[in-house]
Design a protein around this motif. Structure first.
Motif, PDB file in Angstrom:
ATOM      1  N   ALA A   1       7.074   3.445  -1.416  1.00  0.00           N
ATOM      2  CA  ALA A   1       5.852   2.889  -1.184  1.00  0.00           C
ATOM      3  C   ALA A   1       5.820   2.007  -0.149  1.00  0.00           C
ATOM      4  N   TYR A   2       7.076   1.083   0.131  1.00  0.00           N
ATOM      5  CA  TYR A   2       7.198   0.056   1.286  1.00  0.00           C
ATOM      6  C   TYR A   2       6.923   0.857   2.382  1.00  0.00           C
ATOM      7  N   ALA A   3       7.665   1.912   2.568  1.00  0.00           N
ATOM      8  CA  ALA A   3       7.698   2.783   3.723  1.00  0.00           C
ATOM      9  C   ALA A   3       6.347   3.151   4.275  1.00  0.00           C
ATOM     10  N   ASN A   4       5.594   3.721   3.374  1.00  0.00           N
ATOM     11  CA  ASN A   4       4.135   4.200   3.598  1.00  0.00           C
ATOM     12  C   ASN A   4       3.218   3.342   3.765  1.00  0.00           C
ATOM     13  N   LYS A   5       3.470   2.108   3.091  1.00  0.00           N
ATOM     14  CA  LYS A   5       2.499   0.897   3.181  1.00  0.00           C
ATOM     15  C   LYS A   5       2.604   0.034   4.773  1.00  0.00           C
ATOM     16  N   TYR A   6       3.867   0.002   5.270  1.00  0.00           N
ATOM     17  CA  TYR A   6       4.143  -0.689   6.567  1.00  0.00           C
ATOM     18  C   TYR A   6       4.791   0.303   7.658  1.00  0.00           C
TER      19      TYR A   6
END
Length: 370
Positions: free
Chosen positions: A204-209
């Motif tokens: 989720a972090y990789a997709n958000k940022y």
């Protein structure tokens, strides 16, 4: 990080992105030209449409910019052919930050976000999408009432560092040297505290940022909690460290004296490709599932098992001559079970892991311990 010089030059020229002044008839003309230019170039990537009229016929810098577009088209289509992929559409979106007229020239800084829709020719037929993002600095010039590209600089996720790659399969070394693991003598790793790796939050972090790439969240911005290393060597490793280590939104692996981010800076193992790889393997945070060129891994009899062991939240290191050039995080799999990745510097979102790399690149598949 073989493109450090280009990264530094581009960063210095871009400076902090700022919104351009109130639109005028002149800036509106420039915006219309840029819209037409990038629409045509997106289409040119997958189809034979003319783009030469956007460039000066006898100006070397302009012709070099045109040559690079033709080169990336040839590479992209050769890659798709080798992977048996049908590309259905390439749609670009512009965010223009600065338009600065100077005498007969116009200098522009912008971000181009592109969505590519594709499917396997022999697959289910269900289209998939990936996104890339590029930061551009252009100089335009008007001649005979017509704007054209005089110069352009950008780091391209579809570009490669040589004229080889998928276009020249015979050029790959037939027996490349095996990868070796080494620790620098001064490096000391301490056993970190045990803590479960949260894969779901890491992805989720990789997709958000994922930054400027189409598909990314956070209004296409990096996480402001962390320094952006794009202009001083590249941000790919810093991003991967955030993904696996951010305690609030990421995977939550505990930082250590060797691998940490504090005081507005990351340690060497946090931001340096080779140092991160060594830390992961010798700390027990990660282990190598397999390594080799694309063909070597695919031809391995245990290839299906290799890919199944690589899970979302795991990492891929990209190596040349035993040096790590780049890091990316696995965020999913395509319908053939091959990894899709996100990364920084050349921002990618759900991109096939081998797109943009040579046929002699060594891919090191690293599983992060749960």
């Amino acid at each position: 990080m073989r493109r450090i010089a280009w990264i530094i030059v581009l960063s210095l020229m871009l400076g902090p992105f700022q919104a351009s002044a109130e639109p005028s008839s002149e800036t509106e003309e420039v915006r219309n030209f840029l819209t037409d230019l990038y629409r045509a170039r997106s289409e040119f990537l997958i189809r034979d449409v003319p783009i030469d009229t956007f460039y000066f016929e006898k100006v070397p810098t302009s012709q070099q910019a045109l040559y690079l577009e033709k080169k990336r088209k040839a590479y992209f289509q050769a890659w798709a052919s080798k992977r048996d992929i049908a590309v259905h559409a390439a749609e670009g979106m512009l965010k223009i930050f600065r338009i600065r007229p100077t005498d007969s020239l116009v200098k522009v800084s912008l971000v181009h976000r592109m969505k590519v829709t594709y499917s396997y020719a022999q697959g289910s037929g269900t289209p998939a999408e990936f996104g890339i993002g590029t930061r551009h600095v252009l100089t335009l010039k008007k001649e005979n009432g017509q704007l054209r590209v005089l110069k352009e600089w950008y780091l391209d996720p579809l570009d490669i560092d040589s004229d080889d790659a998928w276009l020249h399969q015979s050029s790959a070394p037939s027996n490349p040297e095996p990868e070796t693991e080494s620790l620098e003598s001064e490096t000391v790793f301490k056993s970190p505290k045990k803590r479960r790796y949260n894969r779901e939050k890491a992805v989720a972090y990789a997709n958000k940022y994922a930054g400027t790439a189409w598909g990314a969240g956070n209004d296409n911005r990096y996480n402001p909690k962390y320094r952006d290393y794009t202009g001083i060597g590249g941000d790919c490793t810093n991003f991967v460290s955030q993904v696996i280590g951010d305690p609030a939104e990421g995977g939550g692996l505990p930082m250590t004296p060797t691998w940490r981010y504090s005081g507005g800076n990351g340690s060497r193992a946090w931001v340096s490709t080779d140092a991160l790889k060594s830390f992961l393997l010798y700390s027990g945070y990660g282990k190598v599932i397999a390594s080799g060129t694309f063909n070597q891994i695919m031809r391995n009899p245990s290839a299906p098992g290799i890919w199944s062991k690589l899970q979302p939240g795991d990492l891929i290191a990209y190596m040349y001559n035993n040096d790590v050039d780049h890091f990316a995080v696995v965020v999913g799999k395509d319908e053939q079970g091959l990894p899709l990745i996100n990364c920084h510097t050349t921002d990618r979102y759900h991109v096939p892991f081998d797109l943009g790399w040579e046929n002699y690149t060594h891919f090191v598949l690293i599983h992060i311990a749960d």
